[in-house]
Design a protein around this motif. Sequence first.
Motif, PDB file in Angstrom:
ATOM      1  N   GLY A  37       0.855  -1.170   0.000  1.00  0.00           N
ATOM      2  CA  GLY A  37       0.000   0.000   0.000  1.00  0.00           C
ATOM      3  C   GLY A  37       0.894   1.222   0.000  1.00  0.00           C
ATOM      4  O   GLY A  37       1.693   1.417   0.930  1.00  0.00           O
ATOM      5  N   SER A  92      -1.693  -0.664  -5.918  1.00  0.00           N
ATOM      6  CA  SER A  92      -2.810  -1.577  -6.183  1.00  0.00           C
ATOM      7  C   SER A  92      -2.570  -2.491  -7.375  1.00  0.00           C
ATOM      8  O   SER A  92      -3.143  -3.585  -7.445  1.00  0.00           O
ATOM      9  CB  SER A  92      -4.087  -0.766  -6.397  1.00  0.00           C
ATOM     10  OG  SER A  92      -3.926   0.144  -7.479  1.00  0.00           O
ATOM     11  N   ASP A 108       1.440  -3.309   6.018  1.00  0.00           N
ATOM     12  CA  ASP A 108       0.288  -3.251   5.116  1.00  0.00           C
ATOM     13  C   ASP A 108      -0.652  -2.110   5.513  1.00  0.00           C
ATOM     14  O   ASP A 108      -1.299  -2.176   6.554  1.00  0.00           O
ATOM     15  CB  ASP A 108      -0.461  -4.587   5.148  1.00  0.00           C
ATOM     16  CG  ASP A 108      -1.840  -4.506   4.487  1.00  0.00           C
ATOM     17  OD1 ASP A 108      -1.893  -4.141   3.306  1.00  0.00           O
ATOM     18  OD2 ASP A 108      -2.848  -4.791   5.165  1.00  0.00           O
ATOM     19  N   SER A 113      -3.126  -0.783   3.041  1.00  0.00           N
ATOM     20  CA  SER A 113      -3.633  -0.824   1.674  1.00  0.00           C
ATOM     21  C   SER A 113      -5.116  -0.478   1.660  1.00  0.00           C
ATOM     22  O   SER A 113      -5.525   0.544   2.218  1.00  0.00           O
ATOM     23  CB  SER A 113      -3.349  -2.204   1.064  1.00  0.00           C
ATOM     24  OG  SER A 113      -3.891  -3.248   1.862  1.00  0.00           O
ATOM     25  N   THR A 161      -4.664  -1.867   7.839  1.00  0.00           N
ATOM     26  CA  THR A 161      -5.812  -1.725   6.949  1.00  0.00           C
ATOM     27  C   THR A 161      -7.078  -2.148   7.681  1.00  0.00           C
ATOM     28  O   THR A 161      -7.099  -3.182   8.362  1.00  0.00           O
ATOM     29  CB  THR A 161      -5.641  -2.598   5.691  1.00  0.00           C
ATOM     30  OG1 THR A 161      -4.396  -2.278   5.065  1.00  0.00           O
ATOM     31  CG2 THR A 161      -6.777  -2.375   4.703  1.00  0.00           C
TER      32      THR A 161
END
Length: 232
Positions: free
Chosen positions: A7, A32, A47, A49, A72
């Motif tokens: 991310g 992405s 992470d 994202s 996330t």
Amino acid sequence: MKIALLGYGKMGKVIERIALERGHGIVLRKGSNDTFDGLELADVAIDFSIPDAAVSNISACIERNIPVVSGTTGWLERYEDMVSLCKEKNGAFIYGSNFSLGVNLFFELNDHLAKMMAKFPQYRASLQEIHHTQKLDKPSGTAISLAKGIIENSGYKNWTLTEAKENDIAIEALREENVPGTHTVKYESGIDSIEITHTAHSREGFAFGAVIAAEWIAGKTGVFTMKDVLDL
């Protein structure tokens, strides 16, 4: 330490800057549409994202025996799957709905207040969270964590974004421009109200906490939370 960033939006870039300032290197910046090429070079992955990518990102790390820290939110219906995978592979995993030191202290305060207020049913609990308009999930993971803290320490059973029933905690989720994150827990009776609020002034606190968590988990195995990282 070599870090993989899974991310690479606004949060990812702030995490990168703080990680570099603390002497770490970045071996993967995954947006992405990018692949996991370079992930195997990492000592740890962070992470931040989007909900649809979180499970694949976390799984990829655990399968490669790379400790992973995930901030996330919006994917927690699969959380127990990731815990099971981590235990099966003897991996290392931290999920946090919020990595800010202040928010994690706020979680502890929220738990303590909920225990106190459980003795006084004339006060009804509710939550409000305000975030920037780019935030995809609603309510925030932090608000859900706060609601769970109240539920675990009181007679409340559920949280809801719609009209609250007797044993529900109502959450109001607002989206406004340029708000990093504000969370308020309120207890209201016919006579008075009690409120506690945490207000984030920038993304710095979230990013710094994520890097601290990544430093802490390197070389460990198991499933952890920020309580472990901060020894709360």
